[in-house]
Motif scaffolding. Structure first.
Motif, PDB file in Angstrom:
ATOM      1  N   LEU A  78       0.710  -1.303   0.007  1.00 52.19           N
ATOM      2  CA  LEU A  78      -0.052   0.109   0.009  1.00 52.19           C
ATOM      3  C   LEU A  78       1.010   1.278  -0.113  1.00 52.19           C
ATOM      4  O   LEU A  78       0.366   2.436  -0.827  1.00 52.19           O
ATOM      5  N   VAL A  99      -4.516   3.201   4.011  1.00 48.75           N
ATOM      6  CA  VAL A  99      -5.472   2.160   4.344  1.00 48.75           C
ATOM      7  C   VAL A  99      -6.908   2.445   3.778  1.00 48.75           C
ATOM      8  O   VAL A  99      -7.839   2.013   3.510  1.00 48.75           O
ATOM      9  N   ASP A 108      -7.707   2.953   0.388  1.00 50.67           N
ATOM     10  CA  ASP A 108      -7.473   1.782  -0.161  1.00 50.67           C
ATOM     11  C   ASP A 108      -9.287   1.083   0.187  1.00 50.67           C
ATOM     12  O   ASP A 108      -9.945   0.369  -0.687  1.00 50.67           O
ATOM     13  N   ILE A 109      -9.530   1.312   1.325  1.00 53.07           N
ATOM     14  CA  ILE A 109     -10.962   0.792   1.749  1.00 53.07           C
ATOM     15  C   ILE A 109     -12.068   1.360   0.954  1.00 53.07           C
ATOM     16  O   ILE A 109     -12.820   1.021   0.258  1.00 53.07           O
ATOM     17  N   ASN A 137     -12.395   0.053  -2.631  1.00 52.00           N
ATOM     18  CA  ASN A 137     -13.054  -0.974  -2.638  1.00 52.00           C
ATOM     19  C   ASN A 137     -14.526  -1.142  -2.378  1.00 52.00           C
ATOM     20  O   ASN A 137     -15.348  -1.655  -2.829  1.00 52.00           O
ATOM     21  N   GLU A 138     -15.082  -0.095  -1.341  1.00 48.96           N
ATOM     22  CA  GLU A 138     -16.365  -0.105  -0.748  1.00 48.96           C
ATOM     23  C   GLU A 138     -17.065   1.038  -1.545  1.00 48.96           C
ATOM     24  O   GLU A 138     -18.430   0.750  -1.572  1.00 48.96           O
ATOM     25  N   ILE A 139     -16.627   2.325  -1.946  1.00 47.81           N
ATOM     26  CA  ILE A 139     -17.324   3.265  -2.662  1.00 47.81           C
ATOM     27  C   ILE A 139     -17.390   3.171  -4.061  1.00 47.81           C
ATOM     28  O   ILE A 139     -16.340   3.356  -4.775  1.00 47.81           O
ATOM     29  N   GLN A 145     -23.219   7.133  -1.991  1.00 51.29           N
ATOM     30  CA  GLN A 145     -22.673   6.744  -0.909  1.00 51.29           C
ATOM     31  C   GLN A 145     -21.762   7.945  -0.093  1.00 51.29           C
ATOM     32  O   GLN A 145     -21.444   7.634   0.971  1.00 51.29           O
TER      33      GLN A 145
END
Lengths: 570, 570
Positions: B79, B113, B116-117, B120-122, B127
C-alpha cells in the motif's frame, strides 16, 4: 443510523478465500475486510460487535475487582531475554529493530510485562491480592493464519494477571476468573464448556480452557458421556487395555527387508496393529528420547514433555539422530539396545504378550517380545486418549469432539516471579516470590465463534447482547409516503428510548432489504408495509420464523419485552 | 474504588528523566510507567483518563455522523509503495518482516489504508459524503522521543478521513470536523487555538492545527495582537522591510580571507547584519537550490519547498555540492554566477541597497551589490516571519509563541485518491477521484497537554470531565470509627448516585492522603474529620483554596452542583 448514510456493502456471493461460516458471513455482511494474510480491518458494523464484547468483558472483570491497565504492544527484547522466552517463541514472534538497532517484538502475550510492573510496584503483602487486566492488541506470526479472525496474526485479547501472597489466594483469584469467564461467554450468547487443560511441566498447578464445540476447532477435547468431566486431549488420561493372556514365546529376530511402516508390517506378519509396539525417537532440547506405544496408538507429546520435566523444543528426531540412536535406518527402531537419554514406555505395552518391535538393525524386527523379560523403560501414560477410554472421574467411556478455545485460565505459580525476581515482603518481613495466575480471552475469536454457533443459511443471528444494532426498521415501499413516515416515526422513537436502531431508507426493493437485514443478523425487524393502513406493522425476530402483526402503538412494548427476556436493561 | 485495593504508587521525588510538568506529574501520580524510550504503560488511573478522552472524541465524532472503523496497526508495504510513501517516511517508520519475508510497517498514519478501503467500498456518489474514523494505536520511531507522551513512539490517535464528491462537500466535511474539534478540546478542559497551517505543495487546499500555547511546544505560532489571525510559523507570511534608500554604488570585490560567518563579516565590514544577504544551498531531491535572505533572517524551508512544487527530501546541501555550485568553499556563496537549478530570493532583498554577498570565490565577497542590476532570481516570501511582521488580515504587528499541536485538520483533495485510483461514479456516470480530507487528534498528547495547562506545585488539577475519579472521600483518622463509618456511608451513596468516587481507606496520616489526593488531581475532596461530631464534613475543590464546611446531608447536593456547573450529566 440510516442505512443510506452507512458504509455497508453486503455480498451475495461467498468469497472464495473463506472456508468457514463465520469467516464467510463476516465478509458477506461487510463486518470486516482483509488487509493482509491473517490481518483484518473492522468495518463499522463489525467494530460495534467487537466493542460490545469488550464492554461485557470489562464489566465482568471490573465486578471481580480487577483493574484495567494498558501495556504497550511494542516490547523491548530485554524483558523476554530475562524470562528466557525471546528464543522460545521462534518465528511466531514478530521481531523488529528501532532506528538505533535496539531489538523489540510485538507482544504475543504479556506475562513478562506484568511481572515487570509487579516487581516495580508491589512491595508488600498489603497490596495483595491484585488483578490487572487489559484489552489490547496482540501479535502472533502464525504459520498458517486461517478461518478469518479465529486464527489471525493481529488480534484483540483480554489478558489478566493475578498476584497473590499464597496459593490459597491464587485459588480464590483463579475461581473468580472462572466465574467471570462463565458470565462473559454466557452474556455473549456463547455455549461453551470449561475443560481441564495441561498446565505444563514448569510451574502451573491448574489450567482450564473455555471451549466451544465446533467441527472446525483446532483443539480436540475428551468428554465424559456420563459426568461433567471434560479435558483437552493433551490432558485427558488414557486407559491401558489388557491384551488376552498368552504364554511367553521365545524372542526371535526376523528379516523384514524394506518393511518399515505399521501397514507394511501388518501385511508382512499377517496380524493386526495391536500386535506391534512402535518406538518413536524425539529430540527434546539437547536430549534424545524414545517413546513406545502400541501400533495403533498415537503418542501424546505433551505427556512426554511433562514426564521430561519440560522441554523448550520438542520434535521428531531427524534421520541422523535416529540412526545414531538405533544403529539402523528409520523404520527399525526398538527398545532393545537403543542408545537414548530416556525410554518412555506407554503402560499398555506392559499388558501385551509376544509382540513385534524393531530390532535396531536395518531390515530386521523381533517377534515374541515381552516387556520386563526383554526390555524395560519408564512406564506411564504416554498416548493420546481415544473414544472409549475411561473417564478419570466416573469410569464411564469418554467421547471426543473438536473445540475452539475462546478462553484460558492458568495458575502460573511462581514461574515468572522467580525468574524475574518479582518478590514482596510478607507479614513477617520475609521476601517471597509473588504467586501468579494468568487469564486470557480472545475477543475477536469470541465474535467469530458466536457466529459459528448462531447463523443459518440466510446469515448471522446475533444475540441481542452483542448485536451491532438491536432493531432494524424497514419501510417496505420507499415510494409510499405513509410507510416512510411511520417508519421514520418508529425509528426516531426507538432511538429516543435508547435502543440502537437502523432505518433501511435505501431506495431498494423490500426483498433486498430483508436479505440484508437477515445477513447482518439484526435481532428484531420491524416492517412497515401495506398493513400500516390498518395501523399495524410486522415484527419478526431473526431467530424465529413467524411474523407478528402488531399495532403501531404497541410495537415499542414488544421491543422492550425482548430486552427483558434477554435480561438486558435499556 | 477503595485506595487500599488499588494499584497506586505515588512518588514524592521528581523522576530525573522527566523535564516537563506533565511528564513529571504523570510519573509521580502513578498514571503511567516507562516501558522503553518513548513507549509507556498506562496504570489504572492514567488509563481511566485516556478512556474518558477517547469517549469524548467518539461522542463528538459520532454526532457529526462519522462512523467508527478499526484498521490494523501492522500494514503491508504494498500500500505504501503504491502511494510512494514507503521510502518517504525514512527511519521514522517501524518496518518489519513476517516469517515469509514479506515487508510490513507499523502504521504511522492511515491515509493509504482508508483510501484503499474507499476504492473497494465506494462505488457511487450516492454513498457520499462519508467520514470514517478510528481511535487506534500508531507508531513513529521518533529520532528524539521526549516529554513523556507528548512525543512518544507508540501512541493513540483519533484519525478520520472524509470522502466527498466535490470540493463544496469537502468544505462542509472539513467545517464539521473543525466544529467537532473545538467541542472535543473544550470538553477536555483544554484552551487551544486553531491556527492556519501549511498545506504543502502537493494537494491540499486548506489545513489548520489546534495548538495549545506552551513554552515547551515544538511548534512556533504567529499570532495577531489585534485580530483573530494565527498561523503556524511555517505558514505565517513575512513583511518585507524597506531599507533606507541610497544611491547605487559600484560593485566591488573584496578579499575576505577566512571570513565566513555573518558575525565574522559584521566584524570585518564594521556594519550590521542587515547590510548582508546570505545565500544558502539546499538539496531538494535531485535538484540543487539556492535561497537568499537578509543576513539577520532565517529561511522558511516550507515556503521554499512549496515554491519548488514539493520535494520529498529537502536538506542543507553538503560541502561537495556547495563547492560544485559556487566553485568556492562553504561561506562564500552568492547569487552571481552560481550554478544551481533554482535561485530563490526573498523579496526583502529587492528593497536593499549596496549590500554585501559572497563572491562564489574562496576568500572573497562583493560589496555594493544591488538586486536587478547585479543579479536576478525568483522573488518571493522565503523567510520566517518574526515578531513585528504584519498580520496578513489586519496589518497590525504579529507576535510569536510556542505551541503543542493536539489536532490537525487537512483538506487532502485528490492527492491519495488519484495516486491510488479511488474513484466513484458521479450523477452522470463519469468516474471521478474521491475528494478527501483527513483529521487527527493525538489522544495521549491531549491528556499530557491538559496537565500542562492544569496543575500547580502540588500536582495535577483534572477538569471534572476527564478526571480518573470525580470525588475522593478521606476519613481523617482511620482509627476513629465514626469518621470511618460516615466516610463509608458517603462513599457508598455517591457510588449509588453514579459518581466515580475513591475512598482513601489506607492506614495513613491525613497529611499523606491530602498530598496524594492533590497529586493525582481529584476535582472534589470530602474530608470526614473531627467536625463530623457536629454533623459536618469538609468539601474542597482541587482548583480552589477554600474549604467549605457542609452538613453531611447536603454534601451530595454540593457534589451534584459541580456537575451542573461543568455541564456534565450524571
Amino acid at each position: 443510523m440510516k442505512l443510506s448514510k452507512m458504509l455497508i456493502n453486503t455480498l451475495r456471493e461467498t468469497p472464495a478465500e473463506a472456508e468457514i461460516a463465520s469467516h464467510q458471513l463476516m465478509l458477506r455482511a461487510g463486518m470486516m475486510r482483509k488487509m493482509a494474510s491473517g490481518i483484518y480491518n473492522y468495518m463499522p458494523l463489525g467494530l460495534r460487535v467487537l466493542k460490545k464484547i469488550e464492554d461485557i468483558v470489562r464489566d465482568e472483570m471490573d465486578k471481580t475487582g480487577a483493574q484495567e491497565f494498558l501495556a504497550s504492544a511494542v516490547l523491548p527484547s530485554e524483558l523476554w531475554k530475562e524470562s528466557g522466552r525471546w528464543e522460545v517463541f521462534g518465528p511466531e514472534m514478530f521481531k523488529l529493530k528501532d532506528r538505533n538497532q535496539r531489538e523489540f517484538c510485538l507482544g504475543p502475550t504479556h506475562e513478562e510485562v506484568f511481572t515487570d510492573i509487579a516487581r516495580n510496584e508491589i512491595k508488600s503483602y498489603k497490596q495483595l491480592p491484585l488483578n490487572l487486566y487489559q484489552i489490547q492488541t496482540k501479535y502472533r506470526d502464525e504459520r498458517r493464519p486461517r478461518f478469518g479472525i479465529i486464527r489471525s496474526r493481529e488480534f484483540v485479547m483480554k489478558d489478566a494477571y493475578s498476584f497473590d501472597k499464597d496459593y490459597e489466594g491464587l485459588d480464590i483469584s483463579y475461581n473468580k476468573m472462572y466465574e467471570a469467564y462463565h458470565n462473559i461467554f454466557k452474556r455473549c450468547g456463547l455455549i461453551c464448556k470449561c475443560v481441564e487443560a495441561d498446565s505444563g511441566a514448569m510451574g502451573g498447578s491448574g489450567s482450564a480452557e473455555f471451549m466451544v464445540k465446533s467441527k472446525i476447532g483446532e483443539d480436540e477435547i475428551a468428554f465424559c458421556t456420563a459426568c461433567e468431566y471434560a479435558a483437552n486431549i493433551e490432558k485427558a488420561p488414557s486407559t491401558p487395555e489388557h491384551s488376552e493372556k498368552e504364554d511367553l514365546k521365545e524372542i526371535n529376530k526376523i528379516a523384514t527387508p524394506g518393511v518399515k511402516t505399521i501397514d507394511e508390517l501388518i501385511n508382512f506378519f499377517k496380524t493386526t496393529s495391536k500386535k506391534f509396539a512402535k518406538t518413536l525417537i524425539y529430540k527434546a532440547d539437547d536430549r534424545v528420547v524414545a517413546v513406545m506405544v502400541r501400533g495403533d496408538r498415537e503418542v501424546n507429546e505433551v505427556k512426554v514433555v511433562n514426564a521430561l520435566g519440560g522441554a523448550i523444543e520438542f520434535d521428531m528426531a531427524d534421520p541422523a539422530i535416529v540412526k545414531s540412536a538405533t544403529s539402523a535406518e528409520v523404520g527399525f527402531a526398538g527398545p532393545i539396545g537403543i542408545k537414548v537419554d530416556a525410554l518412555f514406555v506407554d503402560e499398555e505395552i506392559a499388558n501385551m504378550y509376544n509382540f513385534i518391535i524393531g530390532a535396531n538393525e536395518t531390515g530386521y524386527h523381533f517377534e515374541n517380545v515381552n516387556y520386563g523379560r526383554d526390555f524395560e523403560g519408564k512406564l506411564g501414560d504416554f498416548r493420546k486418549a481415544v473414544e472409549g477410554d475411561k473417564c478419570p472421574k466416573c469410569g464411564k467411556p469418554m467421547t471426543m469432539a473438536r473445540g475452539i478455545e475462546v478462553g484460558h485460565i492458568f495458575k502460573l505459580g511462581t514461574k515468572y516471579s522467580e525468574t524475574m525476581g518479582a518478590n514482596f515482603l510478607d507479614e513477617k518481613g520475609d521476601s517471597k516470590p509473588l504467586i501468579m495466575g494468568c487469564y486470557g480471552i480472545g475477543v475477536n475469536r469470541t465474535m467469530a465463534t458466536v457466529i459459528e454457533q448462531n447463523h443459518d443459511e440466510n446469515g448471522i443471528i446475533w444475540p441481542l447482547s452483542i448485536a451491532p444494532y438491536q432493531v432494524i426498521v424497514i419501510p417496505a415501499v420507499t415510494k409510499d409516503e405513509e410507510q416512510v413516515r411511520i417508519a421514520d416515526e418508529i425509528y426516531n422513537k426507538l432511538q429516543q428510548m435508547g435502543i440502537e436502531v437502523l432505518l433501511d431508507d435505501r431506495d431498494e426493493r423490500a426483498g433486498v432489504k430483508f436479505k440484508d437485514a437477515d445477513l447482518i443478523g439484526i435481532p428484531m425487524r420491524i416492517t412497515v408495509g401495506k398493513k400500516v393502513k390498518e395501523g399495524n406493522v410486522e415484527f419478526k425476530l431473526r431467530n424465529a420464523s413467524n411474523i407478528e402483526l402488531i399495532n403501531i402503538d404497541e410495537i415499542y412494548e414488544r421491543v422492550v419485552e425482548e430486552f427483558k427476556k434477554n435480561n438486558l436493561s435499556l
